[in-house]
Design an enzyme around this catalytic site. Structure first.
Site, PDB file in Angstrom:
ATOM      1  CE  LYS A  53      -3.717  -2.602   2.149  1.00 18.18           C
ATOM      2  NZ  LYS A  53      -4.465  -3.014   3.336  1.00 18.18           N
ATOM      3  CD  GLN A  97      -3.515  -5.002   6.499  1.00 19.14           C
ATOM      4  OE1 GLN A  97      -3.683  -3.923   5.921  1.00 19.14           O
ATOM      5  NE2 GLN A  97      -3.662  -6.146   5.872  1.00 19.14           N
ATOM      6  CG  ASP A 120      -9.827  -0.622   4.758  1.00 16.15           C
ATOM      7  OD1 ASP A 120      -9.445  -0.897   3.614  1.00 16.15           O
ATOM      8  OD2 ASP A 120      -9.232  -0.966   5.793  1.00 16.15           O
TER       9      ASP A 120
HETATM   10  N1  LIG Z   1      -8.221  -3.093   6.939  1.00 13.13           N
HETATM   11  C1  LIG Z   1      -7.929  -3.971   5.988  1.00 13.13           C
HETATM   12  N2  LIG Z   1      -8.163  -3.643   4.696  1.00 13.13           N
HETATM   13  C2  LIG Z   1      -7.863  -4.529   3.709  1.00 13.13           C
HETATM   14  O1  LIG Z   1      -8.081  -4.235   2.521  1.00 13.13           O
HETATM   15  C3  LIG Z   1      -7.292  -5.797   4.063  1.00 13.13           C
HETATM   16  C4  LIG Z   1      -7.065  -6.064   5.415  1.00 13.13           C
HETATM   17  N3  LIG Z   1      -7.398  -5.153   6.344  1.00 13.13           N
HETATM   18  N4  LIG Z   1      -6.519  -7.249   5.786  1.00 13.13           N
HETATM   19  C5  LIG Z   1      -6.105  -8.230   4.841  1.00 13.13           C
HETATM   20  C6  LIG Z   1      -6.853  -8.150   3.531  1.00 13.13           C
HETATM   21  C7  LIG Z   1      -6.114  -8.765   2.374  1.00 13.13           C
HETATM   22  N5  LIG Z   1      -5.906  -7.690   1.430  1.00 13.13           N
HETATM   23  C8  LIG Z   1      -5.155  -7.768   0.266  1.00 13.13           C
HETATM   24  C9  LIG Z   1      -4.857  -6.662  -0.482  1.00 13.13           C
HETATM   25  C10 LIG Z   1      -4.056  -6.732  -1.598  1.00 13.13           C
HETATM   26  C11 LIG Z   1      -3.522  -7.932  -1.994  1.00 13.13           C
HETATM   27  C12 LIG Z   1      -2.633  -7.961  -3.175  1.00 13.13           C
HETATM   28  O2  LIG Z   1      -2.357  -6.960  -3.785  1.00 13.13           O
HETATM   29  N6  LIG Z   1      -2.121  -9.133  -3.559  1.00 13.13           N
HETATM   30  C13 LIG Z   1      -1.240  -9.279  -4.686  1.00 13.13           C
HETATM   31  C14 LIG Z   1      -0.032 -10.103  -4.289  1.00 13.13           C
HETATM   32  C15 LIG Z   1       0.675  -9.480  -3.125  1.00 13.13           C
HETATM   33  C16 LIG Z   1       1.911 -10.215  -2.688  1.00 13.13           C
HETATM   34  O3  LIG Z   1       2.525 -10.903  -3.497  1.00 13.13           O
HETATM   35  O4  LIG Z   1       2.266 -10.035  -1.491  1.00 13.13           O
HETATM   36  C17 LIG Z   1      -1.992  -9.941  -5.811  1.00 13.13           C
HETATM   37  O5  LIG Z   1      -3.070 -10.467  -5.573  1.00 13.13           O
HETATM   38  O6  LIG Z   1      -1.487  -9.931  -6.937  1.00 13.13           O
HETATM   39  C18 LIG Z   1      -3.825  -9.063  -1.284  1.00 13.13           C
HETATM   40  C19 LIG Z   1      -4.640  -8.978  -0.157  1.00 13.13           C
HETATM   41  C20 LIG Z   1      -6.397  -6.537   1.934  1.00 13.13           C
HETATM   42  N7  LIG Z   1      -6.952  -6.743   3.132  1.00 13.13           N
END
Ligand SMILES: Nc1nc(=O)c2c([nH]1)NC[C@@H]1CN(c3ccc(C(=O)N[C@@H](CCC(=O)O)C(=O)O)cc3)C=[N+]21
Length: 291
Positions: A53, A97, A120
């Site tokens: 982020k 988070q 969020d």
């Molecule tokens: N308050 C809060 N807001 C959230 O939005 C939130 C949270 N807590 N807790 C956890 C989950 C999970 N989440 C993701 C966001 C981006 C990827 C993302 O960008 N993933 C990449 C890969 C990332 C990597 O390789 O580490 C992809 O899918 O290509 C994944 C998971 C947001 N979350």
């Protein structure tokens, strides 16, 4: 036949480019948008997401504000950090988070956030506006993952009017708000929200035009479950650590073979995850534009 890819990575990059221009326009008016993150403890997955982020922010010109806090922080001390961010003029929007460690009351924390700084879209006021259907695009933030899913489909010219959409998973960040968003008149999908209490999930899967897999159960949806030509979005993500090498890999809810049956498939990684992050940036930019 192999499914066409709903390319979240490329779509998110295009959105970041659009946002860069909006950020420049804000800066020309003397407003610099800032995203705050509150991260409690040292879960490697959460650290990696929060890092992503901040990298995104840097790319589009949003200022980063980071609060990394010890895993044993008390509710009271965490609430003090929330109060500080609510009062901090540099922080246009912020996120806490999730998940928080079990000794903390996450709902009380979400509720303490200033709703106009909720990047969020998970504050009860903003979720309530989603239910009341008053969160038209510019009025209040939408939850990032549901909004990212809708945006990913629209930018691939996939419309859901009259479609049977099966959402698997009723989590607060994805399944529950996604059902609310997809049943709005402008989208007009018919939504089934399946969960661990659902009887005969296989029948629901076989009838769905669109499947959103947000259960967090690696590989649970396979080719044989799907209606040929379905649109499949793989949203759930599980960090699987190999006990021998200690190496972590991310695994989605949809098995590889689904690509042979689906018409469209959002991969994981590279699908909805990057879109979620792009919608977070969008919420921060829109909050700054509203100021
Ligand atoms: N308050 C809060 N807001 C959230 O939005 C939130 C949270 N807590 N807790 C956890 C989950 C999970 N989440 C993701 C966001 C981006 C990827 C993302 O960008 N993933 C990449 C890969 C990332 C990597 O390789 O580490 C992809 O899918 O290509 C994944 C998971 C947001 N979350």
């Amino acid at each position: 036949m192999s499914a066409q890819i709903l390319d979240g990575k490329a779509t998110a990059a295009a959105i970041r480019t659009e946002l860069t221009e909006r950020v420049s326009a804000l800066k020309a008016r003397g407003v610099t948008p800032g995203l705050g993150t509150v991260l409690v403890g040292d879960d490697p997955g959460s650290h990696s997401y929060v890092g992503g982020k901040h990298r995104d922010c840097e790319q589009v010109g949003i200022r980063s504000i980071r609060r990394d806090l010890p895993g044993d922080i008390t509710q009271e001390d965490l609430e003090k950090v929330i109060d500080e961010l609510n009062d901090d003029d540099e922080t246009t929007g912020y996120i806490v988070q999730l998940p928080l460690p079990a000794h903390l009351d996450a709902n009380a924390i979400l509720e303490r956030m200033a709703p106009e700084k909720d990047a969020d879209g998970l504050h009860p006021t903003n979720l309530g506006r989603l239910v009341l259907n008053v969160s038209a695009p510019m009025d209040s933030p939408l939850p990032c993952t549901p909004n990212g899913i809708v945006e990913l489909l629209l930018r691939h010219d996939i419309h859901l009017r009259g479609k049977n959409v099966l959402v698997v998973g009723r989590g607060v960040t994805v399944g529950r708000p996604l059902g609310l968003l997809l049943t709005r008149r402008e989208i007009n999908a018919t939504v089934t929200l399946a969960h661990t209490g659902t009887v005969d999930l296989e029948r629901h899967l076989s009838e769905a035009d669109v499947v959103v897999a947000a259960a967090g159960m690696p590989g649970m949806i396979t080719a044989e479950h799907l209606k040929p030509g379905a649109v499949v979005l793989d949203v759930g993500v599980t960090r699987v650590v190999d006990p021998e090498t200690g190496k972590a890999t991310l695994r989605g809810d949809v098995a590889q073979d689904a690509a042979g049956v689906a018409a469209w498939l959002s991969p994981n990684p590279g699908g909805v995850g990057p879109m979620t992050r792009a919608m977070l940036l969008m919420n921060v930019v829109e909050a700054a534009e509203r100021q």
